[in-house]
Design a protein around this motif. Structure first.
Motif, PDB file in Angstrom:
ATOM      1  N   VAL A 136      -7.312  13.167 -48.189  1.00 42.28           N
ATOM      2  CA  VAL A 136      -6.867  12.508 -47.033  1.00 42.28           C
ATOM      3  C   VAL A 136      -7.271  10.979 -46.997  1.00 42.28           C
ATOM      4  N   GLY A 137      -8.089  10.391 -47.586  1.00 41.27           N
ATOM      5  CA  GLY A 137      -8.338   9.082 -47.539  1.00 41.27           C
ATOM      6  C   GLY A 137      -7.334   8.272 -48.379  1.00 41.27           C
ATOM      7  N   ALA A 138      -6.996   8.690 -49.644  1.00 39.54           N
ATOM      8  CA  ALA A 138      -5.856   8.238 -50.406  1.00 39.54           C
ATOM      9  C   ALA A 138      -4.678   8.092 -49.628  1.00 39.54           C
ATOM     10  N   ALA A 139      -4.159   9.216 -49.067  1.00 42.45           N
ATOM     11  CA  ALA A 139      -2.820   9.452 -48.421  1.00 42.45           C
ATOM     12  C   ALA A 139      -2.776   8.641 -47.182  1.00 42.45           C
ATOM     13  N   GLY A 140      -3.943   8.379 -46.326  1.00 44.14           N
ATOM     14  CA  GLY A 140      -4.101   7.651 -45.297  1.00 44.14           C
ATOM     15  C   GLY A 140      -4.105   6.169 -45.421  1.00 44.14           C
ATOM     16  N   ASN A 141      -4.839   5.660 -46.465  1.00 45.49           N
ATOM     17  CA  ASN A 141      -4.586   4.210 -46.992  1.00 45.49           C
ATOM     18  C   ASN A 141      -3.361   3.687 -47.542  1.00 45.49           C
ATOM     19  N   VAL A 142      -2.652   4.734 -48.354  1.00 43.28           N
ATOM     20  CA  VAL A 142      -1.191   4.272 -48.968  1.00 43.28           C
ATOM     21  C   VAL A 142      -0.455   4.307 -47.618  1.00 43.28           C
ATOM     22  N   LEU A 143      -0.508   5.205 -46.844  1.00 46.12           N
ATOM     23  CA  LEU A 143       0.347   5.260 -45.485  1.00 46.12           C
ATOM     24  C   LEU A 143       0.422   4.107 -44.697  1.00 46.12           C
ATOM     25  N   TYR A 144      -0.854   3.581 -44.602  1.00 44.26           N
ATOM     26  CA  TYR A 144      -1.425   2.420 -43.680  1.00 44.26           C
ATOM     27  C   TYR A 144      -0.706   1.224 -44.207  1.00 44.26           C
ATOM     28  N   CYS A 145      -1.209   1.065 -45.527  1.00 43.68           N
ATOM     29  CA  CYS A 145      -0.664  -0.085 -46.145  1.00 43.68           C
ATOM     30  C   CYS A 145       0.872  -0.332 -46.296  1.00 43.68           C
ATOM     31  N   LYS A 146       1.570   0.943 -46.314  1.00 46.81           N
ATOM     32  CA  LYS A 146       2.906   0.865 -46.599  1.00 46.81           C
ATOM     33  C   LYS A 146       3.712   0.639 -45.169  1.00 46.81           C
TER      34      LYS A 146
ATOM     35  N   CYS B  70     -13.990   4.567 -42.203  1.00 49.26           N
ATOM     36  CA  CYS B  70     -12.605   4.224 -41.625  1.00 49.26           C
ATOM     37  C   CYS B  70     -12.261   2.728 -41.600  1.00 49.26           C
ATOM     38  N   ALA B  71     -13.304   1.905 -41.759  1.00 46.86           N
ATOM     39  CA  ALA B  71     -12.673   0.458 -41.929  1.00 46.86           C
ATOM     40  C   ALA B  71     -12.456   0.123 -43.358  1.00 46.86           C
ATOM     41  N   GLY B  72     -13.117   0.879 -44.381  1.00 46.85           N
ATOM     42  CA  GLY B  72     -12.776   0.643 -45.567  1.00 46.85           C
ATOM     43  C   GLY B  72     -11.429   1.257 -46.024  1.00 46.85           C
ATOM     44  N   LEU B  73     -10.926   2.127 -45.055  1.00 48.79           N
ATOM     45  CA  LEU B  73      -9.591   2.443 -45.466  1.00 48.79           C
ATOM     46  C   LEU B  73      -8.624   1.645 -45.000  1.00 48.79           C
ATOM     47  N   ALA B  74      -8.815   0.615 -44.343  1.00 48.14           N
ATOM     48  CA  ALA B  74      -7.778  -0.422 -43.984  1.00 48.14           C
ATOM     49  C   ALA B  74      -7.807  -1.506 -44.970  1.00 48.14           C
ATOM     50  N   ALA B  75      -8.783  -1.160 -45.992  1.00 48.66           N
ATOM     51  CA  ALA B  75      -8.555  -2.200 -46.921  1.00 48.66           C
ATOM     52  C   ALA B  75      -7.538  -2.079 -48.079  1.00 48.66           C
ATOM     53  N   CYS B  76      -6.464  -2.851 -48.233  1.00 43.46           N
ATOM     54  CA  CYS B  76      -5.168  -2.527 -48.829  1.00 43.46           C
ATOM     55  C   CYS B  76      -5.480  -3.045 -50.394  1.00 43.46           C
TER      56      CYS B  76
END
Length: 67
Positions: free
Chosen positions: A51-61, A13-19
């Motif tokens: 889910v990870g790809a969508a979540g990270n893109v959404l988070y970064c946007k 999950c922390a890795g998902l926060a890496a934009c």
């Protein structure tokens, strides 16, 4: 063993926060983290990657601190 899976899930999950710098990098980083997390948790890695790809893109946007 259960604790180590939890720690790996939190690390994923922390890795998902890496934009990334671009949309493709954001999707790739999120997808990789999602697939890894799903594999660790014995889930479908393809669903985890999506889910990870969508979540990270959404988070970064939605976050202003990502570049």
């Amino acid at each position: 063993m259960r604790i180590s899976k939890f720690i790996l899930a939190v690390a994923t999950c922390a890795g998902l926060a890496a934009c990334g710098d671009s949309f493709g990098e954001q999707a790739l980083l999120g997808g990789g983290a999602g697939a890894l997390g799903a594999a660790v948790l014995s889930a479908d890695p393809f669903v985890g990657a999506a889910v990870g790809a969508a979540g990270n893109v959404l988070y970064c946007k939605t976050q202003n601190n990502c570049r």
